[in-house]
Design a protein around this motif. Structure first.
Motif, mmCIF file in Angstrom:
data_model
loop_
_atom_site.group_PDB
_atom_site.id
_atom_site.type_symbol
_atom_site.label_atom_id
_atom_site.label_comp_id
_atom_site.label_asym_id
_atom_site.label_seq_id
_atom_site.Cartn_x
_atom_site.Cartn_y
_atom_site.Cartn_z
ATOM 1 N N ALA A 4 0.843 -1.120 -0.001
ATOM 2 C CA ALA A 4 0.042 0.207 0.055
ATOM 3 C C ALA A 4 1.054 1.330 0.124
ATOM 4 C CB ALA A 4 -0.984 -0.036 1.085
ATOM 5 N N ILE A 5 0.167 2.297 -0.356
ATOM 6 C CA ILE A 5 1.154 3.534 -0.632
ATOM 7 C C ILE A 5 0.387 4.770 -0.053
ATOM 8 C CG2 ILE A 5 2.188 5.228 -2.082
ATOM 9 C CD1 ILE A 5 2.043 2.586 -4.060
ATOM 10 N N ALA A 6 0.937 5.512 0.870
ATOM 11 C CA ALA A 6 0.298 6.514 1.659
ATOM 12 C C ALA A 6 0.862 8.023 1.067
ATOM 13 C CB ALA A 6 0.408 6.365 3.367
ATOM 14 N N ASN A 33 -10.704 -3.523 -5.757
ATOM 15 C CA ASN A 33 -10.680 -4.944 -6.438
ATOM 16 C C ASN A 33 -10.955 -5.856 -5.455
ATOM 17 O OD1 ASN A 33 -7.967 -5.221 -5.759
ATOM 18 N ND2 ASN A 33 -7.333 -4.578 -7.508
ATOM 19 N N SER A 34 -11.054 -7.298 -5.656
ATOM 20 C CA SER A 34 -11.192 -8.410 -4.788
ATOM 21 C C SER A 34 -9.944 -8.715 -4.112
ATOM 22 C CB SER A 34 -11.756 -9.529 -5.479
ATOM 23 O OG SER A 34 -10.808 -9.854 -6.513
ATOM 24 N N TYR A 35 -8.926 -8.129 -4.441
ATOM 25 C CA TYR A 35 -7.272 -8.477 -3.796
ATOM 26 C C TYR A 35 -6.763 -7.115 -3.874
ATOM 27 C CZ TYR A 35 -2.858 -10.638 -3.450
ATOM 28 O OH TYR A 35 -1.722 -11.044 -2.751
ATOM 29 N N ASN A 36 -6.032 -6.959 -2.774
ATOM 30 C CA ASN A 36 -5.351 -5.569 -2.563
ATOM 31 C C ASN A 36 -6.273 -4.534 -2.434
ATOM 32 O OD1 ASN A 36 -3.126 -7.574 -2.797
ATOM 33 N ND2 ASN A 36 -1.898 -6.331 -4.453
ATOM 34 N N THR A 37 -7.166 -4.788 -1.782
ATOM 35 C CA THR A 37 -8.111 -3.534 -1.929
ATOM 36 C C THR A 37 -7.819 -2.454 -1.095
ATOM 37 O OG1 THR A 37 -9.275 -4.167 -0.011
ATOM 38 C CG2 THR A 37 -9.906 -5.241 -1.887
ATOM 39 N N ILE A 38 -8.143 -1.151 -1.395
ATOM 40 C CA ILE A 38 -8.128 -0.027 -0.715
ATOM 41 C C ILE A 38 -8.649 -0.004 0.526
ATOM 42 C CG2 ILE A 38 -8.291 2.861 -0.851
ATOM 43 C CD1 ILE A 38 -8.207 2.151 -4.108
ATOM 44 N N HIS A 39 -9.937 -0.288 0.526
ATOM 45 C CA HIS A 39 -10.789 -0.531 1.889
ATOM 46 C C HIS A 39 -9.919 -1.389 3.072
ATOM 47 C CE1 HIS A 39 -13.936 -1.342 4.707
ATOM 48 N NE2 HIS A 39 -13.706 -2.622 4.529
ATOM 49 N N LEU A 40 -9.282 -2.459 2.631
ATOM 50 C CA LEU A 40 -8.824 -3.327 3.231
ATOM 51 C C LEU A 40 -7.500 -2.614 3.818
ATOM 52 C CD1 LEU A 40 -8.290 -5.924 4.875
ATOM 53 C CD2 LEU A 40 -7.324 -7.080 2.917
ATOM 54 N N SER A 41 -6.685 -1.885 3.027
ATOM 55 C CA SER A 41 -5.373 -1.274 3.349
ATOM 56 C C SER A 41 -5.492 0.038 4.497
ATOM 57 C CB SER A 41 -4.678 -0.600 2.234
ATOM 58 O OG SER A 41 -4.322 -1.560 1.263
ATOM 59 N N LEU A 83 -8.466 -0.374 6.424
ATOM 60 C CA LEU A 83 -8.819 -0.915 7.806
ATOM 61 C C LEU A 83 -7.533 -1.540 8.616
ATOM 62 C CD1 LEU A 83 -11.403 -1.962 9.129
ATOM 63 C CD2 LEU A 83 -11.070 -4.289 7.988
ATOM 64 N N VAL A 84 -6.575 -2.184 8.073
ATOM 65 C CA VAL A 84 -5.492 -2.409 8.568
ATOM 66 C C VAL A 84 -4.747 -1.419 9.255
ATOM 67 C CG1 VAL A 84 -3.447 -3.951 8.378
ATOM 68 C CG2 VAL A 84 -5.406 -4.676 7.347
ATOM 69 N N VAL A 85 -4.585 -0.277 8.741
ATOM 70 C CA VAL A 85 -3.723 0.898 8.829
ATOM 71 C C VAL A 85 -4.533 1.398 10.244
ATOM 72 C CG1 VAL A 85 -3.362 3.341 8.779
ATOM 73 C CG2 VAL A 85 -2.616 1.656 7.022
ATOM 74 N N ASP A 86 -5.892 1.340 10.298
ATOM 75 C CA ASP A 86 -6.718 1.778 11.353
ATOM 76 C C ASP A 86 -6.742 0.735 12.574
ATOM 77 O OD1 ASP A 86 -7.852 4.085 9.961
ATOM 78 O OD2 ASP A 86 -9.550 3.053 9.391
ATOM 79 N N PRO A 134 -4.198 -11.598 7.735
ATOM 80 C CA PRO A 134 -4.412 -13.017 7.631
ATOM 81 C C PRO A 134 -5.898 -13.410 7.765
ATOM 82 C CG PRO A 134 -3.506 -12.370 9.785
ATOM 83 C CD PRO A 134 -3.477 -11.233 8.893
ATOM 84 N N GLU A 135 -6.825 -12.466 8.465
ATOM 85 C CA GLU A 135 -8.077 -12.934 8.649
ATOM 86 C C GLU A 135 -8.875 -12.806 7.206
ATOM 87 O OE1 GLU A 135 -9.568 -14.706 11.063
ATOM 88 O OE2 GLU A 135 -7.646 -14.630 12.015
ATOM 89 N N GLU A 136 -8.502 -11.767 6.474
ATOM 90 C CA GLU A 136 -9.196 -11.347 5.199
ATOM 91 C C GLU A 136 -8.571 -11.875 3.981
ATOM 92 O OE1 GLU A 136 -11.862 -9.503 5.262
ATOM 93 O OE2 GLU A 136 -11.947 -8.917 7.652
ATOM 94 N N ASP A 137 -7.307 -12.332 4.077
ATOM 95 C CA ASP A 137 -6.650 -12.374 2.761
ATOM 96 C C ASP A 137 -5.915 -13.967 2.824
ATOM 97 O OD1 ASP A 137 -5.030 -12.541 0.767
ATOM 98 O OD2 ASP A 137 -3.234 -11.592 1.781
ATOM 99 N N ASP A 138 -6.377 -14.801 1.856
ATOM 100 C CA ASP A 138 -5.715 -16.125 2.033
ATOM 101 C C ASP A 138 -4.828 -16.406 0.932
ATOM 102 O OD1 ASP A 138 -7.418 -16.472 -0.151
ATOM 103 O OD2 ASP A 138 -8.554 -18.222 0.392
ATOM 104 N N LYS A 139 -4.251 -15.143 0.157
ATOM 105 C CA LYS A 139 -3.284 -15.658 -0.784
ATOM 106 C C LYS A 139 -1.883 -15.485 -0.563
ATOM 107 C CE LYS A 139 -6.604 -13.364 -4.120
ATOM 108 N NZ LYS A 139 -6.801 -14.507 -4.943
#
Length: 317
Positions: free
Chosen positions: A116-118, A136-144, A146-149, A177-182
């Motif tokens: 991710a890039i800030a 997208n379904s992988y590497n999502t901005i939303h997830l980025s 969420l994890v930063v928060d 790890p809870e959101e991403d199994d890749k």
């Protein structure tokens, strides 16, 4: 390979860096919704650069390696990730790679998440995005975000720092790890790890703020002998359950050095994902090992998980 930056081309009669990037057929330029006001465009190299359909060879250039997580507004670079860099001997020979460093060479832990890039703009404040700049379904901005928060104090630190230094970006590894199994390495919690501070215009890594973001090498190598010893140790170490290391020279040259465990697990996962039939197993090469792993999983209908791969690795020690 010389690097092209926003400052490389400074004659008024020559195309700007952003214009060159935008007009390159091997670079995809995509308007994003990162800004509520003036559009921010994301630039990334296309898959075609990995192998030309005509020659069968890759066609990396200084421009395409620069266009990875590159964000522009008009002629200004507003956000930037790492230039594309490669694993040991992936493009050059091993000796050519190791001869490309100037010393000292720092070895950094290679996290097994996604990038991710800030960055910060006066109009929009702090922006945290993946390198494509789109959901997208992988590497999502939303997830980025969420994890930063979830990472204590990080968002406040990023906002404070980048608002004062809007010509810089901070790259982050997102572990979820809870959101991403890749991924392959076992992690116990969501966390965003700062990797580097990057100058938006030049693409150079700025080390002045490493202490602020707790960016520390795991090893520092002062000469070629020490570098060779470190590389050989990692290549033989069957107890290291990480992805590996990023080696960065004083001249900014970088390569990735992967552990035997990671290479083996990734190979097995890829073949399980492709549902390779068991009767074809002896027709395949296993340069990193893993044949017994594959037989175990395919025979027992075991789904690949980081926990399973780690168990298999530990069972052979």
């Amino acid at each position: 390979m010389p690097k092209i930056t926003a400052h490389t081309i400074d004659r008024i009669d020559l195309p700007s860096f952003v214009t060159l990037v935008t007009n390159d057929d091997d670079i995809k330029s995509t308007p994003t919704e990162l800004s509520a006001k003036t559009a921010i465009v994301a630039h990334n190299f296309t898959r075609d650069v990995f192998r030309s359909t005509h020659t069968g060879k890759s066609r990396w250039t200084p421009l395409t390696t620069s266009a990875r997580g590159l964000f522009t507004r008009g002629q200004e670079v507003v956000g930037r990730g790492f230039p594309k860099f490669f694993a040991l001997a992936e493009v050059k020979t091993e000796d050519e790679d190791l001869s490309s460093f100037t010393y000292p060479v720092h070895a950094y832990h290679k996290w097994n998440g996604f990038l991710a890039i800030a960055f910060y703009t006066p109009d929009d404040g702090l922006i945290i995005t993946n390198k494509s700049g789109i959901e997208n379904s992988y590497n999502t901005i939303h997830l980025s975000n969420l994890v930063v928060d979830k990472t204590p104090g990080l968002k406040e630190k990023l906002t404070s720092f980048l608002s004062k230094h809007p010509t810089l970006s901070v790259t982050l590894e997102i572990i979820a790890p809870e959101e991403d199994d890749k991924h392959i390495v076992v992690y116990s919690k969501d966390i965003a790890v700062p990797l580097s501070v990057i100058d938006n215009a030049s693409g150079d890594i700025v080390t002045d703020y490493d202490e602020l973001f707790d960016i520390k090498p795991v090893n520092t190598l002062s000469n070629r002998r020490e570098l060779n010893d470190f590389v050989q140790h990692v290549k033989r170490d069957e107890t290291d359950l990480t992805e590996g290391y990023v080696l960065r020279g004083a001249n900014g040259y970088q390569i990735k050095l992967k552990t035997p465990y990671y290479l083996r697990a990734k190979s097995v996962r890829g073949r399980l994902d492709k549902n390779v039939p068991l009767h074809n197993i002896n027709k395949l090469s296993w340069p990193y090992g893993g044949k017994k792993w594959f037989i175990e999983a395919a025979s027992n209908h075991i789904k690949f998980t980081p926990e399973w791969a780690e168990k298999m690795q530990l069972s052979q020690q």
